[in-house]
Design an enzyme around this catalytic site. Structure first.
Site: not given
Lengths: 100, 453
Positions: B380-381
């Site tokens: 995600n990040d």
């Protein structure tokens, strides 16, 4: 003088460590870490010596416990590093487990 | 064997450690490197046994057997997904061993003040490493919450612990004795400090902590080396210390944060990211298969979610099918993907992905616009474009894999919730993004089934 000499050893080893490690590619960072971790188990050598000849029972218990913990570190660290590294295969070499 | 001869053998052991670490620099020679390093360790231990002033034999044999068996069993049994936990535990056992070496060295009667200081250092660093590692293990294995635990007066409390520790250490050095109350105070405060140091660090920052604890375990051994005047401990310990510091530095750079920022602030506590709104475009496994079948170049971008879903084997299977179909397949790995440095690489290697297909962020980004499909699995990040565009984002400035610039992006996601750090990810709303909802392993398996069927 002894302390100065040891400090020199320390400085050179740190520089050497930096030189060696900064060339390791990201792919191998986990095995590098567990391999380095196994090396830090060198404290087992200290554990064998530090307590002396066993004349003081408390020192002996401490030394023995230190030997045990450091042995976990050394044996486990080297074995798991070896296990991980044997998984890294180049393309087109025979792979264990085979492909259908 | 005389002390001089033993020390000469230690030089040989140190040389083997150096060669071993050097050969760890390439996957082709790394196995040999590890063997050399273990040979160095064997020599160092074996010659030490010729020292006249060592523990009684029965204690040595008993302790080594117990420790060796525990280590060997754990090393064989551990799942590759749990490597971070295990390295944390090994770090901890190295740390507590150094603490005890320092403690035992106090029983020598005629220690100089310098020696007493180094003994305290090995006790303090060893103790911090031990309790910090146990806490890191707890967070990684989710025995406790993996989120950052932050409270108001944290810095003041930490400063007080540190001051108290130094004060007790000074008082101890003025009147050294094995049963000095200040010694117990130093040990207790060191353990407490290790806990306090790891407490405010959240799950996504764990790669930094693991690297740092690795470094500490080396430095503890190094301090123990000064305490008992032993050069092999100093050499090996400081090399490990340097290794840990370099990895820590790489991890911090990959997150665009300073070490101080990682250590002293809970992640995402300061800023609120601009909320992005938009419509996600879900896709079925059938459609995903059609797009993948037409793709010339596919890049998988794994994150910790792949480890959680145990999806690495089925990902490799899909990768092979795509290659047979004529596509070029790569695995793009962000330096902080996973919970320790290089975590994803090990998982993929375990699933038999050849290491020449694993590419680093710097290599994939320049050619990402030629990638037909980027498949994001549980990351995600590290693929969040807000890191480039949104100055309010807590991860602004962090280098990411620019999957949003690939022709098509598949994001495999369990459901529509934000990722670990709680920041919204504009990637999900991109024009070229397709969301494949469901368990990552299942989703990929159904695409694989389509290929085969």
């Amino acid at each position: 003088m002894e302390a100065v000499f040891l400090a020199l050893v320390l400085m050179l080893s740190i520089f050497l460590g930096f030189e060696l490690i900064s060339k390791v590619p990201a792919t191998l960072h986990t095995p590098l870490m567990s391999g380095a971790n196994a090396i830090s188990g060198i404290t087992i050598v200290g554990a064998l010596i530090a307590a002396g000849d066993g004349s003081d029972p408390l020192a002996t218990y401490l030394g023995a416990a230190a030997v045990m913990f450091a042995a976990i570190n050394v044996v486990g660290g080297y074995l798991v590093t070896n296990r991980m590294l044997s998984m890294f295969k180049k393309k087109d070499t025979e792979q264990p487990g085979g492909q259908a | 064997m005389s002390i001089e001869l033993i020390n000469l053998w230690y030089v040989a052991a140190a040389a083997l450690f150096i060669f071993g670490l050097k050969q760890l620099g390439s996957p082709a020679t790394a196995v040999r490197g590890n063997t050399l390093s273990s040979l160095g360790m064997f020599i160092a231990i074996a010659v030490t046994l010729f020292n006249k002033n060592i523990l009684p034999w029965e204690w040595i044999i008993g302790a080594t057997l117990i420790g060796g068996i525990v280590g060997a069993v754990v090393a064989q049994k551990v799942e590759m997904t749990s490597m971070p936990e295990m390295v944390a535990l090994f770090n901890g056992s190295g740390g507590v061993a150094s603490l005890m070496v320092g403690w035992a060295a106090l029983y020598n009667i005629d220690n100089s003040t310098f020696t007493n200081i180094t003994i305290l250092l090995s006790i303090i660093i060893g103790g911090m490493t031990f309790s910090g590692s146990i806490l890191a293990w707890g967070k990684l294995s989710e025995v406790m919450t993996s989120a950052a635990v932050v409270f108001g007066a944290q810095r003041i409390v930490n400063a007080l612990i540190l001051i108290g520790m130094v004060a007790c250490a000074v008082l101890f050095c003025m009147e050294p004795a094995v049963n000095s109350p200040y010694l117990y105070a130093v040990i207790g405060l060191a353990l407490l400090f290790g806990v306090m140091a790891v407490l405010p660090i959240g799950g996504a920052d764990m790669p930094v902590v693991i690297s740092l604890l690795n470094s500490y375990s080396g430095l503890a051994a190094c301090a123990a080396g000064f305490a008992i005047n032993n050069n092999i401990l100093i050499v090996a310990g400081s090399m490990v210390g340097a290794a840990g510091i370099i990895l820590t530095n790489i991890m911090c750079k990959a997150m665009n944060r300073s070490l101080a920022n990682v250590l002293f602030s809970g992640f995402g506590a300061a800023k609120q990211a601009t909320k992005v709104e938009g419509e996600v475009k879900p896709i079925t496994a059938d459609d995903a298969f059609l797009i993948l079948e037409a793709a010339q170049s596919v890049s998988f971008v794994p994150g910790y979610g792949m480890a959680v879903a145990q999806a690495q084997h089925v990902v490799r299977e899909l990768g092979e099918l795509l290659e047979k179909n004529g596509a070029e397949v790569t695995y793009a790995i962000h330096p902080v993907a996973g919970r320790m440095p290089g975590h994803m690489n090990v998982l993929l290697a375990e699933a038999n992905v050849p290491y020449d297909q694993l590419v680093e962020m710097e290599d994939i980004n320049p050619r990402i616009d030629n990638v037909d499909v980027a498949v994001v699995i549980g990351a995600n990040d590290v693929v969040n474009p807000a890191a480039r565009n949104d100055e309010n984002s807590p991860i602004y400035g962090m280098p990411i894999i620019n999957v949003d610039q690939a022709r098509t992006v598949f994001v495999l996601k369990r459901s529509m919730a934000s990722g670990f750090s709680g920041v919204d990810n504009p990637l999900f709303f991109g024009d070229n993004t397709r969301m494949l909802f469901g368990d990552a392993k299942q989703s990929i398996a159904s695409v694989v089934a389509e290929f085969k069927g």
